[in-house]
Design a protein around this motif. Structure first.
Motif, PDB file in Angstrom:
ATOM      1  N   ALA A   1       0.825  -1.212   0.000  1.00  0.00           N
ATOM      2  CA  ALA A   1       0.000   0.000   0.000  1.00  0.00           C
ATOM      3  C   ALA A   1       0.856   1.257   0.000  1.00  0.00           C
ATOM      4  N   PHE A   2       0.400   2.256  -0.747  1.00  0.00           N
ATOM      5  CA  PHE A   2       1.058   3.557  -0.795  1.00  0.00           C
ATOM      6  C   PHE A   2       0.322   4.512   0.141  1.00  0.00           C
ATOM      7  N   VAL A   3       1.073   5.142   1.039  1.00  0.00           N
ATOM      8  CA  VAL A   3       0.484   6.057   2.019  1.00  0.00           C
ATOM      9  C   VAL A   3       0.645   7.494   1.515  1.00  0.00           C
ATOM     10  N   LYS A   4      -0.471   8.108   1.137  1.00  0.00           N
ATOM     11  CA  LYS A   4      -0.413   9.446   0.538  1.00  0.00           C
ATOM     12  C   LYS A   4       0.141  10.489   1.496  1.00  0.00           C
TER      13      LYS A   4
ATOM     14  N   THR B   1       2.429  10.237   3.749  1.00  0.00           N
ATOM     15  CA  THR B   1       3.892  10.179   3.898  1.00  0.00           C
ATOM     16  C   THR B   1       4.615  10.143   2.559  1.00  0.00           C
ATOM     17  N   GLY B   2       3.866   9.811   1.503  1.00  0.00           N
ATOM     18  CA  GLY B   2       4.493   9.683   0.194  1.00  0.00           C
ATOM     19  C   GLY B   2       5.382   8.460   0.076  1.00  0.00           C
ATOM     20  N   LYS B   3       5.145   7.456   0.944  1.00  0.00           N
ATOM     21  CA  LYS B   3       5.968   6.249   0.942  1.00  0.00           C
ATOM     22  C   LYS B   3       5.086   5.000   0.933  1.00  0.00           C
ATOM     23  N   TYR B   4       5.702   3.888   0.556  1.00  0.00           N
ATOM     24  CA  TYR B   4       5.016   2.607   0.612  1.00  0.00           C
ATOM     25  C   TYR B   4       5.145   2.017   2.018  1.00  0.00           C
ATOM     26  N   LYS B   5       4.167   1.194   2.388  1.00  0.00           N
ATOM     27  CA  LYS B   5       4.222   0.527   3.689  1.00  0.00           C
ATOM     28  C   LYS B   5       5.373  -0.477   3.721  1.00  0.00           C
ATOM     29  N   ASP B   6       5.657  -0.974   4.904  1.00  0.00           N
ATOM     30  CA  ASP B   6       6.798  -1.855   5.133  1.00  0.00           C
ATOM     31  C   ASP B   6       6.629  -3.198   4.406  1.00  0.00           C
ATOM     32  N   ALA B   7       7.612  -3.540   3.578  1.00  0.00           N
ATOM     33  CA  ALA B   7       7.527  -4.781   2.796  1.00  0.00           C
ATOM     34  C   ALA B   7       7.625  -6.015   3.681  1.00  0.00           C
ATOM     35  N   GLY B   8       8.372  -5.922   4.780  1.00  0.00           N
ATOM     36  CA  GLY B   8       8.498  -7.057   5.685  1.00  0.00           C
ATOM     37  C   GLY B   8       7.172  -7.429   6.319  1.00  0.00           C
ATOM     38  N   VAL B   9       6.403  -6.402   6.720  1.00  0.00           N
ATOM     39  CA  VAL B   9       5.076  -6.654   7.275  1.00  0.00           C
ATOM     40  C   VAL B   9       4.208  -7.348   6.238  1.00  0.00           C
ATOM     41  N   LYS B  10       4.282  -6.878   4.999  1.00  0.00           N
ATOM     42  CA  LYS B  10       3.480  -7.469   3.919  1.00  0.00           C
ATOM     43  C   LYS B  10       3.826  -8.945   3.713  1.00  0.00           C
ATOM     44  N   LEU B  11       5.107  -9.266   3.722  1.00  0.00           N
ATOM     45  CA  LEU B  11       5.525 -10.649   3.506  1.00  0.00           C
ATOM     46  C   LEU B  11       5.007 -11.559   4.616  1.00  0.00           C
ATOM     47  N   ARG B  12       5.062 -11.084   5.839  1.00  0.00           N
ATOM     48  CA  ARG B  12       4.562 -11.892   6.960  1.00  0.00           C
ATOM     49  C   ARG B  12       3.043 -12.053   6.890  1.00  0.00           C
ATOM     50  N   GLU B  13       2.363 -11.022   6.425  1.00  0.00           N
ATOM     51  CA  GLU B  13       0.914 -11.138   6.231  1.00  0.00           C
ATOM     52  C   GLU B  13       0.582 -12.175   5.160  1.00  0.00           C
ATOM     53  N   ILE B  14       1.344 -12.181   4.071  1.00  0.00           N
ATOM     54  CA  ILE B  14       1.107 -13.151   2.996  1.00  0.00           C
ATOM     55  C   ILE B  14       1.240 -14.576   3.534  1.00  0.00           C
TER      56      ILE B  14
ATOM     57  N   ILE C   1     -12.200 -25.013 -18.477  1.00  0.00           N
ATOM     58  CA  ILE C   1     -10.964 -24.876 -17.702  1.00  0.00           C
ATOM     59  C   ILE C   1     -10.886 -25.952 -16.614  1.00  0.00           C
ATOM     60  N   THR C   2      -9.651 -26.290 -16.236  1.00  0.00           N
ATOM     61  CA  THR C   2      -9.419 -27.241 -15.151  1.00  0.00           C
ATOM     62  C   THR C   2      -8.936 -26.542 -13.887  1.00  0.00           C
ATOM     63  N   ARG C   3      -8.642 -25.238 -13.988  1.00  0.00           N
ATOM     64  CA  ARG C   3      -8.151 -24.484 -12.833  1.00  0.00           C
ATOM     65  C   ARG C   3      -8.528 -23.014 -12.974  1.00  0.00           C
ATOM     66  N   PHE C   4      -8.937 -22.411 -11.863  1.00  0.00           N
ATOM     67  CA  PHE C   4      -9.179 -20.968 -11.827  1.00  0.00           C
ATOM     68  C   PHE C   4      -8.330 -20.364 -10.715  1.00  0.00           C
ATOM     69  N   ILE C   5      -7.567 -19.322 -11.071  1.00  0.00           N
ATOM     70  CA  ILE C   5      -6.761 -18.594 -10.085  1.00  0.00           C
ATOM     71  C   ILE C   5      -7.348 -17.201  -9.910  1.00  0.00           C
ATOM     72  N   GLY C   6      -7.808 -16.902  -8.702  1.00  0.00           N
ATOM     73  CA  GLY C   6      -8.324 -15.576  -8.394  1.00  0.00           C
ATOM     74  C   GLY C   6      -7.215 -14.711  -7.817  1.00  0.00           C
ATOM     75  N   HIS C   7      -6.820 -13.689  -8.561  1.00  0.00           N
ATOM     76  CA  HIS C   7      -5.751 -12.786  -8.107  1.00  0.00           C
ATOM     77  C   HIS C   7      -6.349 -11.797  -7.112  1.00  0.00           C
ATOM     78  N   MET C   8      -5.929 -11.886  -5.843  1.00  0.00           N
ATOM     79  CA  MET C   8      -6.730 -11.318  -4.778  1.00  0.00           C
ATOM     80  C   MET C   8      -6.113 -10.174  -3.981  1.00  0.00           C
ATOM     81  N   ASP C   9      -4.965  -9.643  -4.354  1.00  0.00           N
ATOM     82  CA  ASP C   9      -4.405  -8.582  -3.502  1.00  0.00           C
ATOM     83  C   ASP C   9      -4.150  -7.274  -4.252  1.00  0.00           C
ATOM     84  N   VAL C  10      -4.867  -7.049  -5.341  1.00  0.00           N
ATOM     85  CA  VAL C  10      -4.668  -5.814  -6.114  1.00  0.00           C
ATOM     86  C   VAL C  10      -4.989  -4.598  -5.239  1.00  0.00           C
ATOM     87  N   GLY C  11      -4.035  -3.698  -5.118  1.00  0.00           N
ATOM     88  CA  GLY C  11      -4.260  -2.483  -4.332  1.00  0.00           C
ATOM     89  C   GLY C  11      -4.065  -2.662  -2.844  1.00  0.00           C
TER      90      GLY C  11
END
Length: 339
Positions: free
Chosen positions: A12-15, A17-30, A306-316
């Protein structure tokens, strides 16, 4: 019919602060989210590769290895590995290692990718865009099928009776899917090689891809591969909530990311009309309540086989708790309606 969830690790981009949120937090959330996917019966998790500030994941294999240690059944795939700017030997080694850690759950989706940052980053010329992919795919498939490799190309040093270890669980073979964006030549090449196909459908109307997928089926069979082994997937943007307020609010997440990417590609600002149009039955957005999303996936089964459907779920980069609820609904409510 398999159901999967795909991500790019949007940050996420924080307007203010003009910066993106912490990537480490995002990875642990994933990782928490993948653990939940496994618990609610999702069949596949696919994570993409990017080299931009909007995304937290540049090395899918490392994140998938971490996910392997906390999951039991879910298949773990790259979605996609940008093969043109990767080293095929290392790609195989990374994913064969993942396969052994996960007891045979690793898969690779290979594609050209929709961004070009990796080319200058790893020292490749965009002038070789097409030839790099074709040559590296040829080498990767050879490594996947032969323990001792002899190979010669134009853009990489040759291999002379060299071995690549460790070998994946299934006689050294990994499932390698060809990921395409709708180019007939790419679909033809995948069919001639007998590769499983995954088509990214993220805009317009999915029905427009019917001829392309029928073309793949025709050429796959013409090349002599058995129909029983044919695998076709589509990968589309998805989000599930039983709360209409959440679905309405998700528009802001979706728009913010589409506009950030679109600003570098000359796209007009994303509109609410596009969002609502995409959510309709004939649209390419699988965003809505569990019944709406399941109905659209079943419609894709009907028109494409189709034999498989992938829902791309974290846009934005939706908030973690909202993502967790979407994943839970996808597994516990959408899954049974589809299967």
């Amino acid at each position: 019919m398999e159901l999967g969830i795909g991500m790019f690790g949007d940050v996420a981009f924080v307007k203010t602060t003009g910066k993106y949120k912490d990537a480490g937090v995002k990875l642990r959330e994933i990782l928490e989210e993948v653990k939940l996917m496994d618990e609610v019966g999702i069949d596949v998790f696919a994570i993409g590769e990017h080299h931009r500030p909007e995304y937290a994941v540049s090395s899918p294999a490392i994140l998938l290895a971490a996910a392997a240690s906390i999951t039991k059944k879910i298949k773990l795939a790259s979605g996609v590995t940008v093969l043109s700017s990767s080293e095929p030997v290392k790609v195989y080694q990374d994913f064969s290692t993942l396969d052994l850690i996960s007891d045979g759950r690793a898969e690779i989706y290979v594609g050209r990718g929709s961004f070009i940052e990796s080319f200058p980053l790893f020292g490749y010329s965009l002038n070789d865009y097409e030839e790099l992919f074709d040559e590296k795919l040829d080498l990767l498939l050879k490594i996947n099928s032969e323990e001792n490799v002899s190979w010669k190309g134009k853009l990489r040093a040759p291999m002379e009776n060299q071995t690549v270890y460790p070998r994946a669980k299934n006689n050294g073979k990994l499932p390698i899917w060809r990921a395409v964006g709708g180019t007939p030549q790419s679909v033809l090449n995948a069919a001639k090689l007998g590769m499983p196909l995954v088509v990214a459908i993220i805009g317009g109307m999915p029905i427009q891809f019917r001829n392309l997928i029928e073309f793949y089926k025709q050429e796959y069979l013409k090349a002599g591969f058995p129909e029983s082994e044919m695998q076709i997937a589509i990968h589309s943007h998805a989000f599930v909530s039983e709360d209409q307020n959440v679905i309405d609010g998700y528009f802001e997440n979706y728009k913010s990311q589409m506009d950030r990417i679109g600003s570098t590609r000359g796209w007009a600002p994303y509109t609410k009309m596009q969002y609502e149009g995409g959510r309709m039955k004939d649209g390419a957005l699988f965003i809505g309540n569990s019944e709406q999303v399941a109905d659209k996936i079943n419609y894709m089964k009907e028109i494409f086989g189709i034999t498989r459907f992938i829902g791309h779920m974290d846009v934005g980069a939706p908030e973690h708790d909202i993502m967790m609820e979407s994943i839970k609904l996808f597994g516990e409510k959408v899954g049974p309606k589809v299967k």
